[in-house]
Motif scaffolding. Structure first.
Motif, mmCIF file in Angstrom:
data_model
loop_
_atom_site.group_PDB
_atom_site.id
_atom_site.type_symbol
_atom_site.label_atom_id
_atom_site.label_comp_id
_atom_site.label_asym_id
_atom_site.label_seq_id
_atom_site.Cartn_x
_atom_site.Cartn_y
_atom_site.Cartn_z
ATOM 1 N N ARG A 1 -24.406 -7.869 -36.075
ATOM 2 C CA ARG A 1 -25.273 -8.640 -36.084
ATOM 3 C C ARG A 1 -25.558 -9.420 -37.369
ATOM 4 O O ARG A 1 -25.382 -10.434 -37.815
ATOM 5 N N SER B 1 -26.102 -14.351 -32.343
ATOM 6 C CA SER B 1 -25.600 -14.630 -33.558
ATOM 7 C C SER B 1 -24.181 -15.216 -33.552
ATOM 8 O O SER B 1 -23.694 -15.953 -34.391
ATOM 9 N N THR C 1 -27.447 -21.829 -28.811
ATOM 10 C CA THR C 1 -28.479 -20.961 -28.343
ATOM 11 C C THR C 1 -28.660 -20.977 -26.817
ATOM 12 O O THR C 1 -28.871 -19.701 -26.448
ATOM 13 N N ARG D 1 -31.386 -13.985 -47.676
ATOM 14 C CA ARG D 1 -30.775 -13.413 -46.460
ATOM 15 C C ARG D 1 -29.837 -12.433 -46.898
ATOM 16 O O ARG D 1 -29.536 -11.429 -46.441
ATOM 17 N N VAL E 1 -26.703 -9.928 -31.058
ATOM 18 C CA VAL E 1 -25.545 -10.330 -31.329
ATOM 19 C C VAL E 1 -24.784 -11.358 -30.819
ATOM 20 O O VAL E 1 -24.245 -12.117 -31.253
ATOM 21 N N ARG F 1 -24.332 -18.833 -32.648
ATOM 22 C CA ARG F 1 -24.874 -19.705 -34.082
ATOM 23 C C ARG F 1 -23.618 -19.710 -35.092
ATOM 24 O O ARG F 1 -23.612 -20.764 -35.692
ATOM 25 N N LEU G 1 -22.529 -11.077 -38.724
ATOM 26 C CA LEU G 1 -22.297 -12.626 -38.209
ATOM 27 C C LEU G 1 -23.603 -13.287 -38.696
ATOM 28 O O LEU G 1 -23.281 -14.622 -39.149
ATOM 29 N N GLN G 2 -24.933 -12.701 -39.079
ATOM 30 C CA GLN G 2 -25.831 -13.571 -39.603
ATOM 31 C C GLN G 2 -25.396 -13.869 -41.041
ATOM 32 O O GLN G 2 -25.626 -15.138 -41.561
ATOM 33 N N TRP H 1 -22.935 -16.547 -40.770
ATOM 34 C CA TRP H 1 -23.792 -17.636 -40.371
ATOM 35 C C TRP H 1 -24.528 -18.706 -41.675
ATOM 36 O O TRP H 1 -24.325 -19.722 -42.023
#
Length: 413
Positions: free
Chosen positions: A19, A151, A180, A250, A148, A154, A22-23, A26
């Motif tokens: 997750r 994510s 989403t 982040r 996940v 996105r 992936l974030q 992103w």
């Protein structure tokens, strides 16, 4: 207990790694495609949406988590309350978000504001409730896996923006809400099938509403701490400052991944502790010492990451480079605050945790409005650092003063 926690934490950690990877992708894709100003505007609006979205379902998801962790047989009854809470609360929260966003006179198109609100208030909370349902019956891996899929969706939207940069922020906002929707629809249907969840809702009585709102306040205050700061920085310093601040936040939060996994795994045990099966003093001290030690090491590693920031985010974020060390000091405070806050929640000290987090939010907001106009990004990071350490220390003091620490000395974990 330690061995069971380690096994469960491994599964959660694996999904959380996916997750957060992936974030991170992103963030990198979106920051590069939109630049500091566009990314900061998106983050500020999303932060407002996430904070208000914390009240979606009126706290029935966390209430489900507490009760079902103690007795799995009541899952279906509490899920019906979750569905009713979502149906009544989400539309009202969306209207409130729109009033706030347009009232702040944010320099963004209406389609951007509305799309972000729909994604973060009407749709994303559905994924959160599913994660609570999985976790309440001990299916921690599936609980961690649910976000996940969101994510992945996105990242796909951000990838399209990178390929077609002419879409701009407005084009991405439309992609954001569409992807989403697709991800949440799949997560929601799969959870109903795997858990055998009822598709009906039932009326929420006054006692249930009062209890749920207590949990909603906790969840929303926690989300506000990690969301409204971006909105405040955008309001005080503009989109570019908010973009650099959010990107740094982040990237640094990735270092807290193992502690996030630990707090997820230990929550059912903490809920049982609050119901009369307390942790021993030894295990409590081990948890605190382990989290602090890890946070210190992870923060030191974050402070060494300054040279890679422009490579990851682009030269537009170069202003973050000389300030990365400040984020290194933030990591251990964040880790300690997560653990202490969840301990307060598990032992039923919801009001104490809410007060701690609201005090931190107030400190953050005041310092951002005071420091950011004069020193931009440096002021924002100093405000974050002061607020996080204030909450970490205060919540730890509250934990050490609780009666359960005395009763648990001879208890078994």
């Amino acid at each position: 207990m330690i061995r069971a926690l380690a096994t469960s934490a491994s599964a959660v950690l694996a999904w959380n790694v996916a997750r957060l990877a992936l974030q991170l992708a992103w963030v990198l894709l979106l920051a590069r495609a939109l630049g500091p100003d566009g990314y900061g505007t998106f983050s500020g609006l999303a932060g407002l949406g996430l904070a208000l979205g914390g009240f979606a379902a009126l706290g029935m998801g966390l209430r489900l988590y507490e009760h079902v962790a103690r007795d799995h047989a009541v899952l279906d009854s509490h899920w019906a309350l979750v569905r009713r809470g979502l149906a009544w609360s989400a539309p009202v929260l969306l209207v409130l978000y729109l009033l706030c966003a347009f009232g702040m006179l944010i320099d963004a198109a209406a389609v951007v504001i509305v799309s972000i609100g729909v994604a973060e208030i009407l749709l994303a909370p559905l994924c959160t409730q599913v994660a609570f349902a999985y976790a309440s019956v001990g299916r921690m891996g599936e609980s961690a896996a649910a976000p996940v899929a969101l994510s992945v969706a996105r990242v796909a939207a951000a990838g399209c923006l990178l390929v077609l940069p002419s879409m701009g922020l407005a084009g991405y906002a439309i992609l954001h809400v569409f992807t989403t929707l697709v991800a949440v629809w799949w997560i929601w249907r799969l959870a109903h099938r795997r858990l055998g969840l009822s598709r009906h809702s039932r009326r929420v009585n006054a006692a249930e509403l009062k209890s749920g709102l207590g949990f909603a306040s906790i969840w929303a205050s926690g989300l506000a701490l990690t969301s409204l700061d971006k909105t405040a920085v955008m309001y005080a310093g503009g989109g570019a400052v908010a973009g650099e601040y959010t990107a740094g936040y982040r990237l640094a939060s990735v270092a807290a991944l193992p502690v996030e996994a630990l707090t997820v795994v230990v929550m059912p045990r903490l809920f049982r502790a609050g119901a009369g099966k307390p942790l021993s003093m030894r295990h409590t001290l081990l948890l605190v010492a382990g989290v602090l030690t890890y946070g210190g090491v992870a923060g030191w590693l974050v402070s060494l990451a300054a040279p890679v920031v422009p490579l990851l985010l682009g030269e537009g974020f170069a202003g973050l480079v000389p300030l990365v060390a400040m984020l290194g000091w933030w990591v251990p405070a964040y880790c300690l605050r997560m653990l202490s806050g969840n301990m307060l929640l598990g032992y039923g000290r919801k009001r104490v945790r809410i007060c701690v987090e609201l005090s931190g939010l107030a400190v953050m907001a005041i310092l951002v409005l005071w420091w950011v106009p004069g020193s931009d990004l440096s002021g924002a990071l100093r405000a974050l650092l002061v607020a996080e350490w204030w909450m970490a220390c205060l919540s730890l003091v509250m934990v050490t003063l609780l009666p359960f620490t005395r009763h648990a000395r001879s208890g078994s974990a």
